[in-house]
Write a protein that holds these residues in place. Structure first.
Motif, PDB file in Angstrom:
ATOM      1  N   PHE A  43       0.838  -1.198   0.000  1.00  9.99           N
ATOM      2  CA  PHE A  43       0.000   0.000   0.000  1.00  9.99           C
ATOM      3  C   PHE A  43       0.881   1.258   0.000  1.00  9.99           C
ATOM      4  O   PHE A  43       0.656   2.188  -0.776  1.00  9.99           O
ATOM      5  CB  PHE A  43      -0.917  -0.014   1.232  1.00  9.99           C
ATOM      6  N   LEU A  44       1.895   1.281   0.871  1.00 10.78           N
ATOM      7  CA  LEU A  44       2.779   2.442   0.955  1.00 10.78           C
ATOM      8  C   LEU A  44       3.609   2.607  -0.317  1.00 10.78           C
ATOM      9  O   LEU A  44       3.876   3.727  -0.759  1.00 10.78           O
ATOM     10  CB  LEU A  44       3.696   2.308   2.173  1.00 10.78           C
ATOM     11  N   THR A  45       4.018   1.480  -0.899  1.00 11.09           N
ATOM     12  CA  THR A  45       4.786   1.530  -2.140  1.00 11.09           C
ATOM     13  C   THR A  45       3.963   2.167  -3.256  1.00 11.09           C
ATOM     14  O   THR A  45       4.435   3.052  -3.980  1.00 11.09           O
ATOM     15  CB  THR A  45       5.223   0.119  -2.553  1.00 11.09           C
ATOM     16  N   SER A  78       3.427   5.920  -2.763  1.00 16.07           N
ATOM     17  CA  SER A  78       4.551   6.739  -3.232  1.00 16.07           C
ATOM     18  C   SER A  78       4.496   6.894  -4.740  1.00 16.07           C
ATOM     19  O   SER A  78       4.866   7.941  -5.284  1.00 16.07           O
ATOM     20  CB  SER A  78       5.882   6.109  -2.798  1.00 16.07           C
ATOM     21  N   GLY A  79       4.035   5.829  -5.428  1.00 17.48           N
ATOM     22  CA  GLY A  79       3.872   5.911  -6.876  1.00 17.48           C
ATOM     23  C   GLY A  79       2.806   6.918  -7.263  1.00 17.48           C
ATOM     24  O   GLY A  79       2.954   7.642  -8.263  1.00 17.48           O
ATOM     25  N   VAL A 130       9.043   4.930  -4.681  1.00 18.54           N
ATOM     26  CA  VAL A 130       9.736   5.926  -5.489  1.00 18.54           C
ATOM     27  C   VAL A 130       9.702   7.266  -4.774  1.00 18.54           C
ATOM     28  O   VAL A 130       8.802   7.533  -3.967  1.00 18.54           O
ATOM     29  CB  VAL A 130       9.063   6.035  -6.885  1.00 18.54           C
ATOM     30  N   GLN A 131      10.679   8.105  -5.056  1.00 15.09           N
ATOM     31  CA  GLN A 131      10.711   9.447  -4.484  1.00 15.09           C
ATOM     32  C   GLN A 131      11.103  10.453  -5.552  1.00 15.09           C
ATOM     33  O   GLN A 131      11.820  10.129  -6.507  1.00 15.09           O
ATOM     34  CB  GLN A 131      11.696   9.526  -3.324  1.00 15.09           C
ATOM     35  N   LEU A 132      10.625  11.684  -5.382  1.00 17.74           N
ATOM     36  CA  LEU A 132      10.970  12.777  -6.293  1.00 17.74           C
ATOM     37  C   LEU A 132      12.356  13.278  -5.937  1.00 17.74           C
ATOM     38  O   LEU A 132      12.593  13.758  -4.833  1.00 17.74           O
ATOM     39  CB  LEU A 132       9.945  13.907  -6.179  1.00 17.74           C
ATOM     40  N   PHE A 180      -0.479   6.962 -12.838  1.00 21.37           N
ATOM     41  CA  PHE A 180      -1.355   7.239 -11.694  1.00 21.37           C
ATOM     42  C   PHE A 180      -2.437   6.169 -11.580  1.00 21.37           C
ATOM     43  O   PHE A 180      -2.706   5.650 -10.487  1.00 21.37           O
ATOM     44  CB  PHE A 180      -1.988   8.626 -11.852  1.00 21.37           C
ATOM     45  N   GLN A 181      -3.058   5.844 -12.699  1.00 17.01           N
ATOM     46  CA  GLN A 181      -4.123   4.836 -12.690  1.00 17.01           C
ATOM     47  C   GLN A 181      -3.596   3.466 -12.273  1.00 17.01           C
ATOM     48  O   GLN A 181      -4.261   2.731 -11.529  1.00 17.01           O
ATOM     49  CB  GLN A 181      -4.774   4.763 -14.069  1.00 17.01           C
ATOM     50  N   ALA A 182      -2.399   3.123 -12.736  1.00 14.02           N
ATOM     51  CA  ALA A 182      -1.828   1.823 -12.388  1.00 14.02           C
ATOM     52  C   ALA A 182      -1.546   1.714 -10.898  1.00 14.02           C
ATOM     53  O   ALA A 182      -1.818   0.685 -10.264  1.00 14.02           O
ATOM     54  CB  ALA A 182      -0.547   1.589 -13.189  1.00 14.02           C
ATOM     55  N   ASN A 183      -1.003   2.779 -10.307  1.00 11.72           N
ATOM     56  CA  ASN A 183      -0.732   2.771  -8.871  1.00 11.72           C
ATOM     57  C   ASN A 183      -2.018   2.765  -8.056  1.00 11.72           C
ATOM     58  O   ASN A 183      -2.085   2.122  -7.000  1.00 11.72           O
ATOM     59  CB  ASN A 183       0.131   3.981  -8.492  1.00 11.72           C
ATOM     60  N   ALA A 184      -3.041   3.468  -8.552  1.00 12.50           N
ATOM     61  CA  ALA A 184      -4.334   3.439  -7.867  1.00 12.50           C
ATOM     62  C   ALA A 184      -4.925   2.041  -7.901  1.00 12.50           C
ATOM     63  O   ALA A 184      -5.509   1.568  -6.908  1.00 12.50           O
ATOM     64  CB  ALA A 184      -5.283   4.449  -8.520  1.00 12.50           C
ATOM     65  N   GLN A 185      -4.771   1.358  -9.033  1.00 15.50           N
ATOM     66  CA  GLN A 185      -5.268  -0.014  -9.150  1.00 15.50           C
ATOM     67  C   GLN A 185      -4.495  -0.943  -8.210  1.00 15.50           C
ATOM     68  O   GLN A 185      -5.075  -1.858  -7.601  1.00 15.50           O
ATOM     69  CB  GLN A 185      -5.125  -0.497 -10.591  1.00 15.50           C
TER      70      GLN A 185
END
Length: 276
Positions: A3-5, A8-9, A59-61, A254-259
């Motif tokens: 979830f946390l990974t 971050s995405g 991931v981080q900016l 964004f959609q992939a990380n939300a999924q």
């Protein structure tokens, strides 16, 4: 952990989307320079752990990097519309008491009621002195002066200013009604060792920072500085097709990380129900 990974995405995709959106929004801004978001992976493990069995943590900016590539030069036929063909920045000075210096690629200059040549935000264009041959006689910032257009010929008060021309090396030449010419000076131009370290302050203006280093002043067309083109403006260095592709990529990310978050949530609920 998943979830946390994925969270971050989501944040990374949102940052990427914000940068791309800003690029697209400024597609018509004179002298604008696009930016790119740069990311890096997160990974943590103790010295005794086998890293072959540990997943990354997201991931981080790492930063948002400006890209100072050349924009397209568009003709305007206005003498005081200036563009830099190559590297370098015009130097302008705030008219208020602080007199702060900033650097710009937006050469849409005009004359105010004090006959000062100013940019779109009211900052005054700076000049450096030249000798009789038109060569720069000083590159000391303390010798910079405001670009002010004279009203009459200093040697003949009856002769009014008829024309102003700007040479490729930045020299400003005033021509009077009696045919006399006067060199007002040369446009103060600046370059930087680490141009990406400049701090953007809006309206295609930047300020020097410790990361960029001090401005190196010189005459246009010398060293690494480009030449000045009178009657032209530099458009934003935006490729709209490229930005739209980046926009789609950020949206899909964004959609992939939300999924992934939704999937992790369902799996957690299933495990909890099995334990009950």
């Amino acid at each position: 952990m998943s979830f946390l990974t994925s969270l971050s995405g989501l944040k990374a995709a949102q940052s990427d989307l914000a940068v791309v959106s800003n690029n697209i929004a400024n597609g018509s801004s004179t002298g604008f320079k696009k930016s790119r978001a740069q990311f890096g992976d997160l990974f943590a493990a103790s010295p005794t752990q086998n890293t072959a069995k540990i997943a990354g943590q997201g991931v981080q900016l790492q930063g948002i990097k400006q890209q100072f590539t050349q924009g397209t030069l568009e003709s305007t036929d206005r003498t005081l519309d200036l563009a830099v063909a190559g590297e370098g920045f015009f130097i302008v000075k705030s008219p208020n008491t602080t007199g702060s210096i900033s650097y710009t690629r937006n050469g849409a200059f005009s004359v105010n009621n004090n006959r000062e040549v100013v940019d779109s935000t009211g900052n005054i264009v700076q000049l450096l002195p030249v000798d009789a041959n038109g060569d720069l006689s000083s590159n000391n910032p303390a010798d910079m002066t405001n670009l002010v257009l004279p009203q009459t010929d200093p040697s003949d008060p009856n002769a009014v200013l008829a024309n102003v021309s700007v040479a490729n090396n930045g020299n400003i030449i005033a021509t009077y009604s009696n045919g006399n010419q006067q060199a007002l000076g040369s446009l103060a131009m600046a370059s930087f060792v680490a141009v990406e370290g400049l701090r953007p302050i809006g309206d295609a203006h930047w300020q020097a920072t410790g990361a960029s280093g001090l401005a190196e002043l010189a005459q246009a067309g010398t060293g690494q500085l480009g030449t000045v083109r009178s009657g032209s403006l530099e458009t934003a260095n935006i490729d709209m097709t490229e930005e739209l592709v980046s926009l789609i990529a950020a949206q899909r990310n964004f959609q992939a990380n939300a999924q992934a978050i939704e999937t992790a949530n369902k799996m957690t609920q299933t495990i909890v129900n099995l334990q009950v």
